[in-house]
Design a protein around this motif. Structure first.
Motif, short mmCIF file in Angstrom:
data_model
loop_
_atom_site.label_atom_id
_atom_site.label_comp_id
_atom_site.label_asym_id
_atom_site.label_seq_id
_atom_site.Cartn_x
_atom_site.Cartn_y
_atom_site.Cartn_z
N GLU A 11 83.12 91.42 67.13
CA GLU A 11 84.10 91.49 66.21
C GLU A 11 84.71 90.10 65.68
O GLU A 11 85.22 89.71 66.58
CB GLU A 11 84.94 92.54 66.26
N LEU A 12 84.62 89.78 64.49
CA LEU A 12 85.14 88.76 63.72
C LEU A 12 86.04 88.86 62.83
O LEU A 12 85.52 89.61 61.91
CB LEU A 12 84.23 87.46 63.56
N HIS A 13 87.30 88.30 63.03
CA HIS A 13 88.04 88.62 61.77
C HIS A 13 87.94 87.50 60.84
O HIS A 13 87.95 86.13 61.24
CB HIS A 13 89.82 88.81 62.26
N CYS A 14 87.79 87.95 59.69
CA CYS A 14 87.38 87.07 58.45
C CYS A 14 88.33 87.15 57.24
O CYS A 14 88.89 88.30 57.12
CB CYS A 14 85.89 87.10 58.02
N THR A 15 88.33 86.24 56.39
CA THR A 15 89.11 86.14 55.18
C THR A 15 88.02 86.95 54.12
O THR A 15 86.84 87.26 54.37
CB THR A 15 89.17 84.91 54.60
N PRO A 16 88.48 87.54 53.26
CA PRO A 16 87.93 88.31 52.31
C PRO A 16 86.44 87.49 51.58
O PRO A 16 85.60 87.99 51.35
CB PRO A 16 88.69 88.83 51.21
N HIS A 17 86.89 86.17 51.37
CA HIS A 17 85.72 85.31 50.89
C HIS A 17 84.45 85.10 51.94
O HIS A 17 83.68 84.84 51.44
CB HIS A 17 86.57 83.99 50.51
N THR A 18 84.93 85.04 53.29
CA THR A 18 83.90 84.97 54.06
C THR A 18 83.00 86.40 54.01
O THR A 18 81.86 86.26 54.38
CB THR A 18 84.36 84.58 55.36
N GLN A 47 95.45 82.97 58.61
CA GLN A 47 94.41 83.81 58.39
C GLN A 47 94.84 84.26 56.46
O GLN A 47 94.02 84.10 55.63
CB GLN A 47 93.91 84.88 58.81
N ALA A 48 96.32 84.67 56.59
CA ALA A 48 96.62 85.10 55.33
C ALA A 48 96.86 83.72 54.34
O ALA A 48 96.31 84.13 53.06
CB ALA A 48 97.93 85.68 55.43
N MET A 49 97.05 82.72 54.83
CA MET A 49 97.01 81.52 53.85
C MET A 49 95.65 81.21 53.35
O MET A 49 95.57 80.83 52.11
CB MET A 49 97.52 80.59 54.72
N LEU A 50 94.66 81.50 54.09
CA LEU A 50 93.38 81.09 53.71
C LEU A 50 92.89 82.26 52.93
O LEU A 50 91.68 82.10 52.30
CB LEU A 50 92.35 80.80 55.00
N ALA A 51 93.49 83.36 52.97
CA ALA A 51 93.04 84.54 52.01
C ALA A 51 93.32 84.21 50.76
O ALA A 51 92.92 84.70 49.79
CB ALA A 51 93.48 85.69 52.62
N ALA A 97 91.69 89.63 46.41
CA ALA A 97 91.11 89.09 47.58
C ALA A 97 92.33 88.89 48.54
O ALA A 97 92.30 88.94 49.85
CB ALA A 97 90.43 87.64 47.51
N GLY A 98 93.56 88.42 48.11
CA GLY A 98 94.72 88.27 48.74
C GLY A 98 95.13 89.54 49.44
O GLY A 98 95.64 89.43 50.57
N LEU A 99 95.36 90.59 48.51
CA LEU A 99 95.58 91.87 49.17
C LEU A 99 94.84 92.55 50.28
O LEU A 99 95.45 93.11 51.40
CB LEU A 99 95.70 93.02 47.79
N VAL A 100 93.62 92.26 50.09
CA VAL A 100 92.60 92.74 51.16
C VAL A 100 92.53 92.09 52.20
O VAL A 100 92.68 92.68 53.29
CB VAL A 100 91.15 92.85 50.70
N GLY A 101 92.80 90.79 52.25
CA GLY A 101 93.06 89.87 53.22
C GLY A 101 94.26 90.03 54.09
O GLY A 101 94.28 89.45 55.11
#
Length: 211
Positions: A27-34, A86-90, A158-162
């Motif tokens: 399992e890899l935690h990722c930003t919404p964009h990834t 990660q939130a910043m990158l989201a 994207a920010g909210l989902v991230g």
């Protein structure tokens, strides 16, 4: 340390992806964009960063090495852990982060939930000489520019989902702030300016907290 993971996408959730590697699901935690670039059943390779805690080992996956480097650099600033990085990158791309830090743009950084004015100033102070220079002023998340109305919706969603909200909750919050955003977009249409995404994201979070 695990520098990258190559395997088949077994599952994609709102905040993570599972890659099957040699019969093991990682399992890899990722930003919404990834996550948006991943498709179940397709092979992929993701740069990774492992965060080691006494009680856990957590893998974070990234779209590219640039996003990974930004994630790791952000954590060298006081008060910035992996979740906040990660939130910043989201909310902001690596280049947007570089521009914000280099330009001492506190407003851009405080658009990220969890970062106040003092925290933003501290990040700028500690990272300004190390974060590097943005590649250019071009589009950040997608190659083709989006209409003003669609741009803010995609960024806020994207920010909210991230940050852990479901897609349904994000849609509901966006609908709640849409009248304010559309009015602002109409007022700025002649300049082709976008609504203040940071302010809209914060308004959407307030809407969710009241629900």
């Amino acid at each position: 340390m695990i520098a990258f993971v190559r395997g088949t996408v077994a599952d994609v959730t709102l905040s993570s992806a599972v890659l099957e590697v040699g019969g093991v699901g990682l399992e890899l935690h990722c930003t919404p964009h990834t996550l948006a670039t991943l498709h179940v059943g397709s092979p992929t390779t993701l740069p990774t960063s492992m965060v080691v805690r006494e009680e856990s080992l957590t893998l974070f996956g990234f779209l590219d090495e640039d996003e990974k480097s930004a994630f790791e650099l952000l954590q060298t600033a006081s008060g910035v852990g992996p979740k906040l990085a990660q939130a910043m990158l989201a909310v902001l791309t690596p280049d947007e982060l570089r521009r914000a830090v280099a330009g001492e743009d506190v407003k851009a950084l405080t658009a990220v939930p969890g970062i106040g004015q003092k925290g933003a100033q501290r990040i700028i102070l500690e990272l300004k000489d190390r974060i590097g220079v943005a590649a250019g002023p071009g589009p950040s998340r997608t190659a083709a520019p989006m209409p003003v109305r669609d741009t803010w919706r995609g960024q806020v969603h994207a920010g909210l989902v991230g940050l852990g909200w479901s897609a349904k909750e994000a849609d509901k919050a966006i609908d709640a702030v849409a009248p304010e955003a559309e009015q602002e977009a109409e007022q700025q249409a002649e300049q082709q300016a976008e609504p203040d995404v940071g302010a809209l994201l914060r308004a959407a979070l307030r809407s969710l907290s009241r629900a």
